[in-house]
Write an enzyme that holds these catalytic residues in place. Structure first.
Site, PDB file in Angstrom:
ATOM      1  N   HIS A  20      -3.336   8.114  -4.944  1.00 15.26           N
ATOM      2  CA  HIS A  20      -3.827   9.042  -3.910  1.00 15.26           C
ATOM      3  C   HIS A  20      -2.936   9.168  -2.665  1.00 15.26           C
ATOM      4  O   HIS A  20      -2.690  10.277  -2.205  1.00 15.26           O
ATOM      5  CB  HIS A  20      -5.255   8.647  -3.471  1.00 15.26           C
ATOM      6  CG  HIS A  20      -6.301   9.135  -4.428  1.00 15.26           C
ATOM      7  ND1 HIS A  20      -7.261  10.057  -4.079  1.00 15.26           N
ATOM      8  CD2 HIS A  20      -6.516   8.851  -5.726  1.00 15.26           C
ATOM      9  CE1 HIS A  20      -8.032  10.303  -5.114  1.00 15.26           C
ATOM     10  NE2 HIS A  20      -7.606   9.570  -6.131  1.00 15.26           N
ATOM     11  N   ASP A 119      -7.735  13.255   2.362  1.00 14.74           N
ATOM     12  CA  ASP A 119      -8.099  13.157   0.952  1.00 14.74           C
ATOM     13  C   ASP A 119      -9.540  13.649   0.821  1.00 14.74           C
ATOM     14  O   ASP A 119     -10.410  13.278   1.620  1.00 14.74           O
ATOM     15  CB  ASP A 119      -7.993  11.691   0.503  1.00 14.74           C
ATOM     16  CG  ASP A 119      -8.040  11.567  -1.008  1.00 14.74           C
ATOM     17  OD1 ASP A 119      -9.054  11.994  -1.609  1.00 14.74           O
ATOM     18  OD2 ASP A 119      -7.081  11.066  -1.603  1.00 14.74           O
TER      19      ASP A 119
END
Ligand code: UDP
Length: 450
Positions: A20, A119
């Site tokens: 990520h 995110d």
């Protein structure tokens, strides 16, 4: 331009696990290059920053600063080894860890945040951005199908029964637009069982995303047209800005020259992403199949606890195999000698394989990987899943035959070629991803004048 003279302050929050943090940092770097008049701050845990920052060459940007946030683990905490434990401790520490750090950074620099770019998992950013009166731009690091499935969590639960556990695991999701190829058995655990903190986080994310100013994906128009059309009706703005490969990695182990000494499409490249190594019996089955078929291989392998298991195989096959701890994957997949990618089907790996024109043998494990395998195998026809879902010697030998020697492999390469053309059009001048990136720069820049 000095920090003080720059207008605006885009604050990026990373989800510090798996792959990520890296794509978010690359997005920040792309934006920082396109908007040199704006300051960018990248917030991530110290542990993750230590891994990610050395590869990022932030010294070349005078408008990006990286900061550490707390990871939620009490001092001296001993982890049990369950990967979810770190995630859950971190999730519990949000949003206060990010909020505190942001206040400190604003205090230190005098720069108020003008946009939160985070995110998508960190859905609390929607409320934080609303309090600050600034936009929330959510970055989804996987493909369009998994995000769409999350948006349909309630429908999936009501159609598949309690906790989404269909009686028939082969039941397909033909009640969802563009997702009829997905089987109940492909659905990730965290989408089905909402009683865990991480599952709850993803569910809350699906409720928050429609409030995002924009949702950004490292994907491209045309890869999943029906899913994209449906997503457009649910989100305010969806911006495919990919494929945007990471900067080419350093080839410290000479993988590329090794590949160049082999025939076209003859090598199996094996990698299971940043987090995974298959269990011991499967590793042995995979090794036996490669040996029996005499396929030369390049294996990205870093799990010291399992290295001993394969030591004999690595030694016996030294003349045809190469094992490295970290491979410059995008460059490897772009090399003509690679004939197949044996992959766990992480989204970045799938996109990189498409861009390299390499068909896949898929062994997914968790999260979105089963969904990606289904798209690769049954929707795009650019690879095969291993028989029975796990590596066996005979299943792997069959898969290698299909992809490397059969007419099906040729067909897969043609199909990949079409997807690759679509991707290349998207990132060309005036292409949809190029224009979407410009829109993203506009969102980031115009919010900086508030
Ligand atoms: N990767 C790499 N070299 C390796 C292993 C992985 O460069 O030896 C990169 C790969 O190119 C990809 C990322 O790590 O960009 C893995 O992301 P993916 O989404 O495929 O899997 P995850 O790690 O999230 O499971």
């Amino acid at each position: 331009m000095s920090t003080e003279q720059k207008k605006g302050h885009v604050v990026a929050f990373a989800f510090p696990f798996g792959s990520h943090p890296t794509p978010l940092l690359h997005l920040v770097q792309r934006l920082a290059a396109a908007a040199p008049g704006v300051n960018f701050s990248y917030f991530n845990t110290a542990e993750s920053n230590q891994k990610v920052l050395p590869t990022a060459d932030l010294k070349s940007y005078d408008n990006i600063k990286a900061y550490d946030v707390e990871d939620g683990a009490p001092k001296g905490y001993v982890f049990s080894g369950n990967p979810l434990e770190r995630i859950e401790l971190f999730v519990k520490s949000t949003p206060d860890n990010f909020r505190r750090r942001l206040e400190e950074v604003v205090g230190e620099t005098g720069l108020k945040a003008s946009c939160l770019l985070t995110d998508a998992f960190l859905w609390f950013s929607v409320d934080m951005a609303a309090e600050l009166g600034i936009p929330w731009v959510a970055f989804w690091t996987a493909g369009p199908a998994p995000i769409s499935l999350h948006m349909y969590t309630d429908v999936i639960h009501s159609r598949l029964g309690q906790n989404g556990a269909a009686q028939n695991q082969d039941q397909t999701l033909d009640f969802l637009p563009g997702l009829s190829a997905i089987h109940a058995s492909d659905l990730p655990h965290e989408l089905l069982h909402l009683d865990q903190p991480f599952s709850r986080l993803l569910y809350d994310m699906s409720l928050a995303l429609p409030r995002a100013t924009a949702v950004v994906l490292n994907s491209f128009a045309g890869i999943d047209p029906d899913v994209e059309t449906d997503l457009k009706s649910k989100l305010k703005k969806i911006l495919n800005v990919g494929p945007s490969p990471p900067p080419p990695g350093i080839d410290q182990d000479g993988c590329l020259s090794w590949l160049s000494s082999h025939a076209a499409a003859s090598i199996a490249y094996i990698s299971f992403g940043t987090m995974l190594t298959p269990p011991p019996p499967e590793l042995l089955a995979l090794a036996e199949a490669l040996e029996e078929k005499q396929i030369p291989y390049l294996w990205s392998f870093r799990d010291d606890s399992k290295r001993q298991l394969l030591q004999r195989f690595f030694e016996k096959t030294e003349s045809v195999g190469k094992v490295v701890e970290w491979a410059p994957q995008t460059r490897i997949l772009a090399h003509p000698s690679v004939g197949v990618f044996v992959t766990h089907c992480g989204w970045n790996s799938v996109v990189e394989s498409i861009m390299g024109g390499v068909p896949m043998i898929c062994r997914p494990f968790f999260g979105d990987q089963m969904i990606n395998r289904r798209r690769v195998q049954d929707v795009w026809w650019i690879g095969v899943g291993v028989e029975g879902g796990v590596f066996t010697k005979s299943g792997m030998m069959t898969a290698l035959d299909v992809v490397m020697s059969g007419g099906e492999g040729k067909k897969m390469r043609e199909n990949i070629g079409r997807l690759r053309e679509c991707a290349s059009r998207a990132v060309a001048e005036n292409g949809s991803s190029t224009e979407n990136f410009e829109s993203l720069v506009d969102i980031v820049t115009s919010s900086s004048h508030q």
